[in-house]
Design a protein around this motif. Structure first.
Motif, PDB file in Angstrom:
ATOM      1  N   LYS A   1      46.734  63.567  41.841  1.00  0.00           N
ATOM      2  CA  LYS A   1      46.227  63.135  40.543  1.00  0.00           C
ATOM      3  C   LYS A   1      44.774  62.690  40.620  1.00  0.00           C
ATOM      4  CE  LYS A   1      49.443  59.826  40.482  1.00  0.00           C
ATOM      5  NZ  LYS A   1      49.828  59.636  41.892  1.00  0.00           N
TER       6      LYS A   1
ATOM      7  N   ASP B   1      51.003  64.070  47.489  1.00  0.00           N
ATOM      8  CA  ASP B   1      51.809  63.222  46.613  1.00  0.00           C
ATOM      9  C   ASP B   1      51.604  63.789  45.223  1.00  0.00           C
ATOM     10  OD1 ASP B   1      53.036  60.976  45.281  1.00  0.00           O
ATOM     11  OD2 ASP B   1      51.018  60.214  44.918  1.00  0.00           O
TER      12      ASP B   1
ATOM     13  N   SER C   1      56.528  61.818  43.194  1.00  0.00           N
ATOM     14  CA  SER C   1      56.699  60.510  42.553  1.00  0.00           C
ATOM     15  C   SER C   1      56.703  60.683  41.027  1.00  0.00           C
ATOM     16  CB  SER C   1      55.541  59.571  42.922  1.00  0.00           C
ATOM     17  OG  SER C   1      55.297  59.573  44.301  1.00  0.00           O
TER      18      SER C   1
ATOM     19  N   ARG D   1      61.752  54.662  45.495  1.00  0.00           N
ATOM     20  CA  ARG D   1      60.520  53.890  45.346  1.00  0.00           C
ATOM     21  C   ARG D   1      60.924  52.467  44.975  1.00  0.00           C
ATOM     22  NH1 ARG D   1      55.256  55.064  41.543  1.00  0.00           N
ATOM     23  NH2 ARG D   1      54.299  53.011  41.742  1.00  0.00           N
TER      24      ARG D   1
ATOM     25  N   ILE E   1      46.081  49.346  36.295  1.00  0.00           N
ATOM     26  CA  ILE E   1      46.408  50.148  37.479  1.00  0.00           C
ATOM     27  C   ILE E   1      47.214  49.345  38.501  1.00  0.00           C
ATOM     28  CG2 ILE E   1      44.614  51.902  37.223  1.00  0.00           C
ATOM     29  CD1 ILE E   1      42.824  50.369  39.107  1.00  0.00           C
TER      30      ILE E   1
ATOM     31  N   SER F   1      46.426  50.386  42.422  1.00  0.00           N
ATOM     32  CA  SER F   1      45.292  51.187  42.880  1.00  0.00           C
ATOM     33  C   SER F   1      44.026  50.328  42.909  1.00  0.00           C
ATOM     34  CB  SER F   1      45.138  52.334  41.886  1.00  0.00           C
ATOM     35  OG  SER F   1      44.403  53.388  42.423  1.00  0.00           O
TER      36      SER F   1
ATOM     37  N   GLY G   1      46.534  53.408  47.215  1.00  0.00           N
ATOM     38  CA  GLY G   1      45.990  52.212  46.583  1.00  0.00           C
ATOM     39  C   GLY G   1      44.762  51.606  47.208  1.00  0.00           C
ATOM     40  N   LEU G   2      44.431  52.031  48.430  1.00  0.00           N
ATOM     41  CA  LEU G   2      43.274  51.406  49.082  1.00  0.00           C
ATOM     42  C   LEU G   2      41.996  51.700  48.283  1.00  0.00           C
ATOM     43  CD1 LEU G   2      42.633  49.740  51.568  1.00  0.00           C
ATOM     44  CD2 LEU G   2      42.206  51.856  52.818  1.00  0.00           C
TER      45      LEU G   2
ATOM     46  N   GLU H   1      50.024  57.682  50.842  1.00  0.00           N
ATOM     47  CA  GLU H   1      49.694  58.476  49.649  1.00  0.00           C
ATOM     48  C   GLU H   1      48.305  58.132  49.117  1.00  0.00           C
ATOM     49  OE1 GLU H   1      52.705  57.382  46.811  1.00  0.00           O
ATOM     50  OE2 GLU H   1      54.345  58.191  48.011  1.00  0.00           O
ATOM     51  N   PRO H   2      47.256  58.250  49.912  1.00  0.00           N
ATOM     52  CA  PRO H   2      45.941  57.849  49.414  1.00  0.00           C
ATOM     53  C   PRO H   2      45.329  58.913  48.497  1.00  0.00           C
ATOM     54  CG  PRO H   2      45.711  58.806  51.583  1.00  0.00           C
ATOM     55  CD  PRO H   2      47.188  58.816  51.274  1.00  0.00           C
TER      56      PRO H   2
ATOM     57  N   ARG I   1      36.537  56.604  33.432  1.00  0.00           N
ATOM     58  CA  ARG I   1      36.813  55.293  34.032  1.00  0.00           C
ATOM     59  C   ARG I   1      36.046  54.139  33.375  1.00  0.00           C
ATOM     60  NH1 ARG I   1      36.555  53.530  38.581  1.00  0.00           N
ATOM     61  NH2 ARG I   1      38.648  52.689  38.676  1.00  0.00           N
TER      62      ARG I   1
ATOM     63  N   TYR J   1      38.688  51.641  31.632  1.00  0.00           N
ATOM     64  CA  TYR J   1      38.984  50.398  32.369  1.00  0.00           C
ATOM     65  C   TYR J   1      37.798  49.434  32.401  1.00  0.00           C
ATOM     66  CZ  TYR J   1      42.224  53.812  34.500  1.00  0.00           C
ATOM     67  OH  TYR J   1      43.147  54.795  34.720  1.00  0.00           O
TER      68      TYR J   1
ATOM     69  N   TYR K   1      39.733  60.544  40.147  1.00  0.00           N
ATOM     70  CA  TYR K   1      40.038  60.207  38.757  1.00  0.00           C
ATOM     71  C   TYR K   1      38.856  60.516  37.842  1.00  0.00           C
ATOM     72  CZ  TYR K   1      43.785  58.013  41.318  1.00  0.00           C
ATOM     73  OH  TYR K   1      44.835  57.803  42.174  1.00  0.00           O
TER      74      TYR K   1
ATOM     75  N   MET L   1      40.957  63.358  34.934  1.00  0.00           N
ATOM     76  CA  MET L   1      41.306  62.583  33.740  1.00  0.00           C
ATOM     77  C   MET L   1      40.483  63.001  32.528  1.00  0.00           C
ATOM     78  SD  MET L   1      41.818  58.814  35.368  1.00  0.00           S
ATOM     79  CE  MET L   1      42.009  57.997  33.818  1.00  0.00           C
TER      80      MET L   1
HETATM   81  N1  LLP Z   1      50.968  57.066  44.941  1.00  0.00           N
HETATM   82  C1  LLP Z   1      51.413  56.795  43.694  1.00  0.00           C
HETATM   83  C2  LLP Z   1      52.853  56.747  43.473  1.00  0.00           C
HETATM   84  C3  LLP Z   1      50.494  56.561  42.667  1.00  0.00           C
HETATM   85  O1  LLP Z   1      50.944  56.281  41.448  1.00  0.00           O
HETATM   86  C4  LLP Z   1      49.107  56.626  42.934  1.00  0.00           C
HETATM   87  C5  LLP Z   1      48.125  56.394  41.883  1.00  0.00           C
HETATM   88  C6  LLP Z   1      48.689  56.937  44.246  1.00  0.00           C
HETATM   89  C7  LLP Z   1      49.655  57.133  45.229  1.00  0.00           C
HETATM   90  C8  LLP Z   1      47.238  57.046  44.647  1.00  0.00           C
HETATM   91  O2  LLP Z   1      46.578  55.846  44.482  1.00  0.00           O
HETATM   92  P1  LLP Z   1      45.082  55.663  45.053  1.00  0.00           P
HETATM   93  O3  LLP Z   1      45.147  55.733  46.552  1.00  0.00           O
HETATM   94  O4  LLP Z   1      44.255  56.774  44.492  1.00  0.00           O
HETATM   95  O5  LLP Z   1      44.670  54.343  44.547  1.00  0.00           O
HETATM   96  N2  LLP Z   1      43.219  56.379  36.939  1.00  0.00           N
HETATM   97  C9  LLP Z   1      43.119  55.165  37.670  1.00  0.00           C
HETATM   98  C10 LLP Z   1      43.982  55.159  38.880  1.00  0.00           C
HETATM   99  C11 LLP Z   1      45.433  55.410  38.586  1.00  0.00           C
HETATM  100  C12 LLP Z   1      46.257  55.505  39.826  1.00  0.00           C
HETATM  101  C13 LLP Z   1      47.614  56.025  39.513  1.00  0.00           C
HETATM  102  N3  LLP Z   1      48.456  56.141  40.656  1.00  0.00           N
HETATM  103  C14 LLP Z   1      41.664  54.894  38.025  1.00  0.00           C
HETATM  104  O6  LLP Z   1      40.802  55.715  37.702  1.00  0.00           O
HETATM  105  O7  LLP Z   1      41.345  53.856  38.594  1.00  0.00           O
END
Ligand code: LLP
Length: 421
Positions: free
Chosen positions: A63, A82, A105, A155, A168, A208, A242-243, A286-287, A325, A329, A383, A387
């Motif tokens: 995503k 992921d 997920s 989960r 987020i 995130s 989420g990092l 899942e980064p 973004r 946000y 993102y 998006m």
């Molecule tokens: N795994 C799951 C189940 C998730 O829902 C997400 C992000 C990730 C991994 C990846 O997270 P990351 O490592 O990228 O933080 N649009 C928002 C962020 C939404 C994140 C949604 N889920 C933004 O631009 O900040």
């Protein structure tokens, strides 16, 4: 060394002159760097291994950036995926990510998507990261229909409160994500749910853009306790994504290094999980953002200036439909002029969209701009395009990739009126 630097007063990204690029390609556009992408992935994967985590699997969160060429780069490095939709599943497979490295997920998987995922290979995908008991029921029914066995990971919603933007944050009871411990444990005794499903993992993803890892630590503790109660069947523990990254200079000092993050994961899993069991499930990550945010920039052109008494508006050709973004946000992203000229004015950098929130930065200290000058919005690899929308019937922008040999590849053409109308 920074990946965005002035060379003879002209901004270069990953050693490529932006002004040059903008002469050849119509603005606005996204540019990604293969070199940075590769560096970030390897740093993440090696970080996990070096911390002592055996056989880690990094499942890139599509995503954040589902561009096919970006994914092909990651696939070649061994990345998994992921995913959260049938579309993302198809894209991951197209990029060459094998089905046994794909985790699915999302709270709203449809029957069609579940059947598709079960059918991609004899064993389906690596796991369905299940977010409700009704979903598990449906997956089991689908697997029965196909005479397959679905691989199931729960989960977990660990009920923690990470410090991040509320939109987020995903790890608390009030959020739609994940299952509570008691519901997971209860479901294990319900044989009906497991006739064509096999428990293989437990996952967590609490939010995130995390810079403070206190809640992550707590989540790992809770995840471990639940995993121990689930018994010896688990093949993997998925610690989610989420990092965060440092979008704002003030965030740089708070940014957890990959080394520190991996140490935290390793230490806490060792202490709360591995020390209490003979089994050795592998760790899945899942980064998204940490791999790709800094590997991309968004290049825009100044259309004109507009002065309303003390308010100076610099109107650019990129809009919130291209990069959401800041408007969605209130997120901060650095803005840098492509020509290195002294900054003399505070101004608002705004797009052409008919929304007040279509603003990339308020009161930014900038040089005086003329029509045609170029500006870069930083850290837009995650993102960003994913998006975007066609709001105001604007075409989606071009995406470019700076290859390792510094050749420029068009990896997604800009849409024009004929694509839209
Ligand atoms: N795994 C799951 C189940 C998730 O829902 C997400 C992000 C990730 C991994 C990846 O997270 P990351 O490592 O990228 O933080 N649009 C928002 C962020 C939404 C994140 C949604 N889920 C933004 O631009 O900040």
């Amino acid at each position: 060394m920074s990946d965005l630097i002035y060379k003879k007063n002209n901004l270069a990204f990953s050693h490529v002159d932006i002004g040059h690029l903008a002469k050849k390609h119509k603005t606005p556009f996204f540019v990604y760097s293969e070199e940075i992408l590769v560096k970030n992935y390897i740093e993440f994967f090696d970080g996990a291994k070096n911390a002592g985590l055996k056989n880690p699997l990094v499942c890139f969160a599509l995503k954040s950036n589902p561009n096919l060429e970006v994914l092909k780069v990651l696939a070649k490095l061994g990345s998994g995926a992921d995913i959260v939709s049938g579309g993302e599943l198809k894209r991951a497979l197209q990029a060459g990510i094998p089905s046994h490295k794909i985790v699915f997920s999302g709270v709203g998987k449809t029957e069609e998507e579940i059947l598709y995922a079960l059918n991609v290979s004899k064993n389906g995908i690596y796991s369905f990261n299940v977010e409700s008991i009704e979903e598990l029921e449906l997956i089991n029914v689908c697997a029965k229909k196909l005479k397959r066995v679905a691989r199931i990971c729960f989960r977990l919603n660990p009920v923690v409160k990470p410090k991040t933007h509320k939109h987020i944050s995903t790890g608390n009871k009030t959020h739609k994500f994940g299952l509570l411990e008691k519901d997971i444990l209860e479901s294990l005794h319900n044989k009906k749910l497991w006739s064509h499903s096999k428990l293989v993992g437990l996952s967590v993803h609490i939010g995130s853009q995390l810079l403070d890892l206190k809640a992550t630590k707590r989540a790992l503790m809770i995840l471990s306790a639940v995993a121990l109660k689930m018994g010896p069947d688990l093949e993997f523990i998925d610690v989610g994504g989420g990092l965060g990254v440092d979008y704002h200079p003030d965030e740089t000092s708070r940014l957890p290094s990959i080394h520190n993050y991996m140490e935290l994961v390793h230490t806490n899993l060792n202490k709360y999980f591995y020390a209490h069991t003979e089994t050795k499930p592998r760790i899945v990550f899942e980064p998204g953002r940490r791999i790709v945010a800094k590997a991309g920039i968004f290049v825009m052109k100044v259309l004109r200036n507009k002065i309303s008494e003390k308010n100076i508006f610099v109107i650019v050709d990129g809009g919130m439909n291209d990069f959401m973004r800041p408007s969605l946000y209130g997120a901060y992203h650095g803005l840098i002029p492509v020509k290195n000229v002294p900054a003399t004015q505070h101004c608002h950098i705004v797009g052409p969209i008919c929304e007040t929130t279509d603003c990339f930065g308020s009161n930014r200290l900038m040089p005086k701009f003329n029509s045609g000058d170029l500006l870069v919005l930083k850290d837009t690899g995650a993102y960003g395009f994913s998006m975007g929308s066609n709001y105001n019937l604007r075409g989606r922008p071009l995406e470019l990739l700076i290859k390792k040999d510094k050749k420029i590849k068009i990896i997604n053409k800009a849409q024009d009126y004929t694509d839209l109308l």
